[in-house]
Design a protein around this motif. Structure first.
Motif: not given
Length: 418
Positions: A253-268, A401-407, A409-415
Motif C-alpha cells: 500500500g506504500l510506494n516501494g514497500l512490496e519491493v523494499g521488503q523483498t529486497v531486505v528479506i532476500a539480502s538476509a 507520517k509522510s508516505e516516504n518516511s513511513l515506508c 521506518h517499516l523497512l528499517l524495523v525489518q532490517v
C-alpha cells in the motif's frame, strides 16, 4: 493502490458514400492525426530510475554478503565460481530489467492496465496514470537468467536439477496466476488458494529431510533430540508456500514497500546462506544453501531494478504479479535450501501483519477493498485507520507520517530485527 480499467476507445465510421475527391496527401495527414489516438496519451515516458538511491542501497545491503563470501570464510573454489557466474548473470539481469520496464510500461498502458495512487489523491500526482503489473518484467528476466544458469552449473544427471526445475515450475506457475489476478482482479479468498496450486510441483519434487530439531529445554519431555514428522512436514511446507506468497501481497500500500521488503528479506537470506556454507564441512549441506543463493541473487538484482522505478514517488506499480512471484521464490528458496523454519524469522514483520489482518481476511470484520491509511492532501501526511494492517498499526502507535518516511521506518524495523 487503486486500479482503474478503462474501456477500449471505440470509433465510428461514416458509411455514407460521397463523391468528394480527396488527395493522397490529405488521406495521409488524416491518418496520422486519427490513428490510435489513445497512444498519444498513454505513451508518455515514465520517470527515470532512481539510480543513485539504488547504488547506495546496494552497498548497504550487499557489502556484508560479499565480505563474508570472500574474506571471512574459506569456501570451496567450485562453489565460489558458481556463485560468481550467477552473480554476473544477475547483474546483467539488473540492467536488462531497467531497460525493459519503460518499454513494458507503454504496452500495459495501451491495454488500460494502470492505476491511480490513492495515497496522493487530491494532488496533481494523484491524477497520473501509473502503469500496473510491471512485476511481469522482473519475473520474465528472472526466469531467463535462472534457466540459462543451468548450463554453467548443473550436469544433465544432477539430482539437484530435478528440484531446481520444479522450483522454476512453481515460480512460473505463480507468476502466471499473479498476472491473471492483475487482469481479472479475483476476490481475496481466491487469492489465498492460488499459491496452494502453484506449490504442487515443488512439493512433489521435494526429497529433503522431514525432521525438526527439538529445543533443548523440551528434550526431557519429548524424549527425542530429532523428530521425524514425515508427511506432516510436507503439509507444513505447503502452508509455508501459501503464507510467503500472500504475506508480501497484504503488507503493501506504500510506494516501494512490496519491493523494499523483498529486497531486505532476500539480502538476509543471502547472508544466512553464506554463513551456513562457510560454517559447514558437509558438501550436501553446502550445496543446499548454494542452491538457495542461485535463486536469490537474480531475485535481488531484478527487484533492485524494479525498486528504482517503484520507490517514492513511484512511476510504476508492481501488481500482484510481483508479490506472488517474489513470495513464491522465497518460499522455494527456504524449502529446497532446507531452512524453512529459519525463513519464518525473516518474515516476522509479515507474520505480525498477517495476524493483524486475520479478522478482516476471514470475514470476522468488514474488509474494504483498500485497507490504506487516510491521506491529507493539505499536509501530505498519512493517518492510521482501524484496518488491521501493520501500516495502520504503526501510524496509530507513532503518529502521522509522510508516505516516504513511513515506508523507510517499516523497512528499517525489518532490517533491525534481522
Amino acid at each position: 493502490m487503486a486500479r482503474k480499467r478503462a474501456s477500449k476507445p471505440t470509433t465510428t465510421e461514416d458509411t455514407t458514400t460521397t463523391t468528394t475527391t480527396i488527395t493522397k496527401e490529405e488521406i495521409l495527414t488524416n491518418n496520422k492525426e486519427t490513428k490510435h489516438p489513445q497512444e498519444t496519451n498513454n505513451d508518455q515516458p515514465i520517470a527515470p530510475p532512481k539510480k543513485g538511491f539504488i547504488f547506495k542501497l546496494s552497498l548497504l545491503l550487499i557489502a556484508p554478503y560479499f565480505y563474508l563470501l570472500f574474506f571471512h570464510y574459506q569456501i570451496q573454489h567450485d562453489l565460489i565460481k558458481s556463485i560468481l557466474i550467477n552473480a554476473g548473470l544477475s547483474i546483467v539481469g539488473f540492467f536488462l530489467t531497467v531497460k525493459m520496464i519503460p518499454v513494458a510500461s507503454k504496452y500495459v498502458l495501451r491495454r488500460n492496465l494502470f492505476g491511480y495512487d490513492i495515497n496522493k489523491k487530491g494532488t496533481p500526482q494523484g491524477t497520473v496514470k501509473v502503469p500496473e503489473s510491471l512485476g511481469i518484467v522482473v519475473a520474465v528476466v528472472f526466469m531467463v537468467l535462472t534457466i540459462v544458469f543451468q548450463f554453467f552449473t548443473f550436469a544433465p544427471d544432477s539430482n539437484w536439477l530435478v528440484e531446481y526445475n520444479a522450483a522454476l515450475a512453481s515460480i512460473c506457475f505463480m507468476t502466471l496466476l499473479g498476472f491473471i489476478d492483475d487482469v481479472l482482479d479475483v476476490p481475496w479468498r481466491v487469492k489465498l488458494v492460488l499459491p496452494s496450486i502453484a506449490a504442487l510441483p515443488l512439493l512433489m519434487a521435494y526429497a529433503g529431510h522431514t525432521t525438526i530439531i527439538i529445543p533443548k529445554p523440551l528434550i526431557p519431555y519429548v524424549g527425542l533430540k530429532v523428530l521425524d514428522l514425515g508427511f506432516i512436514y510436507k503439509i507444513y511446507m505447503w502452508f509455508l508456500a501459501i503464507f510467503c506468497t500472500n504475506c508480501i501481497n497484504i503488507h503493501a500500500g506504500l510506494n516501494g514497500l512490496e519491493v523494499g521488503q523483498t529486497v531486505v528479506i532476500a539480502s538476509a537470506i543471502l547472508i544466512h546462506n553464506v554463513m551456513q556454507i562457510g560454517a559447514s564441512s558437509d558438501p550436501e549441506y553446502q550445496q543446499a544453501h548454494a542452491f538457495s543463493v542461485y535463486l536469490v541473487q537474480p531475485l535481488l538484482a531484478t527487484s533492485m531494478a524494479l525498486l528504482s522505478y517503484n520507490w517514492y514517488p513511484s512511476s510504476v506499480f508492481v501488481g500482484d504479479t510481483y508479490t506472488y512471484f517474489a513470495g513464491m521464490t522465497m518460499a522455494v528458496v527456504g524449502i529446497l535450501g532446507h531452512f524453512s523454519e529459519t525463513l519464518l524469522i525473516f518474515f516476522l514483520a509479515q507474520v505480525l501483519n498477517f495476524l493483524l489482518s486475520v479478522p478482516q481476511l476471514f470475514g470476522f470484520r468488514h474488509c474494504p477493498r483498500h485497507r490504506l491509511p487516510r491521506f491529507d492532501p493539505q499536509t501530505g501526511l498519512l493517518t492510521g485507520t482501524d484496518d488491521g494492517t501493520l501500516v495502520n498499526f504503526y501510524l496509530r502507535m507513532f503518529g502521522r507520517k509522510s508516505e516516504n518516511s513511513l515506508c523507510v521506518h517499516l523497512l528499517l524495523v525489518q532490517v533491525i530485527y534481522l
